[in-house]
Structures are given as C-alpha cells and as structure tokens.
Motif scaffolding. Structure first.
Motif, PDB file in Angstrom:
ATOM      1  N   ASP A 154       6.246   9.588  -2.043  1.00  0.00           N
ATOM      2  CA  ASP A 154       7.065   9.782  -0.835  1.00  0.00           C
ATOM      3  C   ASP A 154       6.562  10.929   0.025  1.00  0.00           C
ATOM      4  O   ASP A 154       6.538  10.830   1.253  1.00  0.00           O
ATOM      5  CB  ASP A 154       8.531  10.042  -1.217  1.00  0.00           C
ATOM      6  N   THR A 186      -0.639   9.685   4.852  1.00  0.00           N
ATOM      7  CA  THR A 186      -1.385   8.437   4.662  1.00  0.00           C
ATOM      8  C   THR A 186      -1.344   7.586   5.934  1.00  0.00           C
ATOM      9  O   THR A 186      -2.373   7.055   6.369  1.00  0.00           O
ATOM     10  CB  THR A 186      -0.806   7.647   3.468  1.00  0.00           C
ATOM     11  N   LEU A 215       0.829  -1.203   0.000  1.00  0.00           N
ATOM     12  CA  LEU A 215       0.000   0.000   0.000  1.00  0.00           C
ATOM     13  C   LEU A 215       0.869   1.260   0.000  1.00  0.00           C
ATOM     14  O   LEU A 215       0.661   2.173  -0.805  1.00  0.00           O
ATOM     15  CB  LEU A 215      -0.931   0.001   1.218  1.00  0.00           C
ATOM     16  N   LEU A 216       1.829   1.312   0.917  1.00  0.00           N
ATOM     17  CA  LEU A 216       2.677   2.510   1.035  1.00  0.00           C
ATOM     18  C   LEU A 216       3.602   2.676  -0.175  1.00  0.00           C
ATOM     19  O   LEU A 216       3.985   3.809  -0.516  1.00  0.00           O
ATOM     20  CB  LEU A 216       3.493   2.460   2.324  1.00  0.00           C
ATOM     21  N   ARG A 242       2.776   2.376  -3.177  1.00  0.00           N
ATOM     22  CA  ARG A 242       1.999   3.051  -4.231  1.00  0.00           C
ATOM     23  C   ARG A 242       1.768   4.523  -3.930  1.00  0.00           C
ATOM     24  O   ARG A 242       1.284   5.256  -4.768  1.00  0.00           O
ATOM     25  CB  ARG A 242       0.652   2.353  -4.413  1.00  0.00           C
ATOM     26  N   VAL A 243       2.072   4.944  -2.694  1.00  0.00           N
ATOM     27  CA  VAL A 243       1.857   6.335  -2.278  1.00  0.00           C
ATOM     28  C   VAL A 243       3.144   7.123  -2.542  1.00  0.00           C
ATOM     29  O   VAL A 243       4.239   6.650  -2.220  1.00  0.00           O
ATOM     30  CB  VAL A 243       1.481   6.384  -0.773  1.00  0.00           C
ATOM     31  N   LYS A 277       3.625  11.965   0.511  1.00  0.00           N
ATOM     32  CA  LYS A 277       2.284  11.730   1.068  1.00  0.00           C
ATOM     33  C   LYS A 277       2.239  10.559   2.050  1.00  0.00           C
ATOM     34  O   LYS A 277       1.207  10.284   2.645  1.00  0.00           O
ATOM     35  CB  LYS A 277       1.283  11.440  -0.064  1.00  0.00           C
ATOM     36  N   ARG A 278       3.342   9.869   2.245  1.00  0.00           N
ATOM     37  CA  ARG A 278       3.341   8.676   3.090  1.00  0.00           C
ATOM     38  C   ARG A 278       3.012   8.991   4.540  1.00  0.00           C
ATOM     39  O   ARG A 278       2.222   8.290   5.165  1.00  0.00           O
ATOM     40  CB  ARG A 278       4.677   7.942   2.993  1.00  0.00           C
TER      41      ARG A 278
END
Length: 122
Positions: A29, A35, A23-24, A26-27, A31-32
């Motif tokens: 850097d 998220t 999941l992380l 795909r986010v 925005k992690r």
C-alpha cells in the motif's frame, strides 16, 4: 519548473484494467503511489520516444520516395536515350545501305564508261 505540488490526481480502475489491478495488488500500500508515478513517467518517455521515432520514420520515408522518384526519372531518361540512339543507328544503317547502293552504282557506271571508251559495250 513551477508546479503546484498541492495538486492531486486520482483515478479509478475500470473492468478492462484487470492487468493494472493485478499489478497494483502485488505492490504494498505505501508503494502504490510511487509505482503509479514511475509507470506514468515510463509511459510519457515511451510515448515521446515513439513520437520522435515516428517523425524520423516519416522523414526517411519521404527521402526514400524522393530518391525513388529521382531514380525513376533517370531510368526513363536513360531509356529515352537508348531508344533515340537505336533509332539513329537504324537511320544510319539505312543511310549506309543507300550509300553502298549509290557507291556500287557509281563503280558500275565508271567501269562501263571506261570500258566503253575502249569500245567495249555491255
């Protein structure tokens, strides 16, 4: 809320966290962190709601158990009353049979006495 905003938390993913890793990954850097914060907020809200729901379920279960116990108690009382009324009915039926036997005997005695007063004997 008086919080120490300088405080930083970090954690490392473990082997069993592959789903979180995917999941992380795909986010982006930048925005992690946001998220992860949103995921933690969601988890905290969900846990709190689940706890409230569990407390309400336990309360309802206790109420149902009390209602069941009360219903069983009333059921037993009703059965006891039915049994006692049936027993009383049997006693009354026996008394009625004895009364009818006594009444028949009295009628026979009265008839015999009346007939014997006229000189008729059986």
């Amino acid at each position: 809320m008086n919080a120490n905003w300088e405080k930083r938390y970090s954690f490392r993913l473990q082997e069993e966290d592959e789903e979180i890793y995917n999941l992380l990954a795909r986010v982006p850097d930048n925005k992690r962190s946001e998220t992860i914060r949103q995921m933690l907020r969601f988890a905290v809200r969900t846990l709190s709601e689940n706890q409230k729901s569990n407390n309400e379920n336990r309360r309802l279960l206790k109420e149902v158990q009390l209602l069941r116990e009360d219903l069983m108690k009333q059921h037993l009382e009703l059965l006891t009353k039915i049994e006692s009324s049936l027993s009383a009915g049997n006693v009354q039926a026996d008394d009625t049979n004895e009364d009818s036997t006594i009444t028949e005997q009295a009628i026979d005695d009265s008839a015999s006495a009346m007939l014997s007063s006229f000189g008729i004997e059986f």
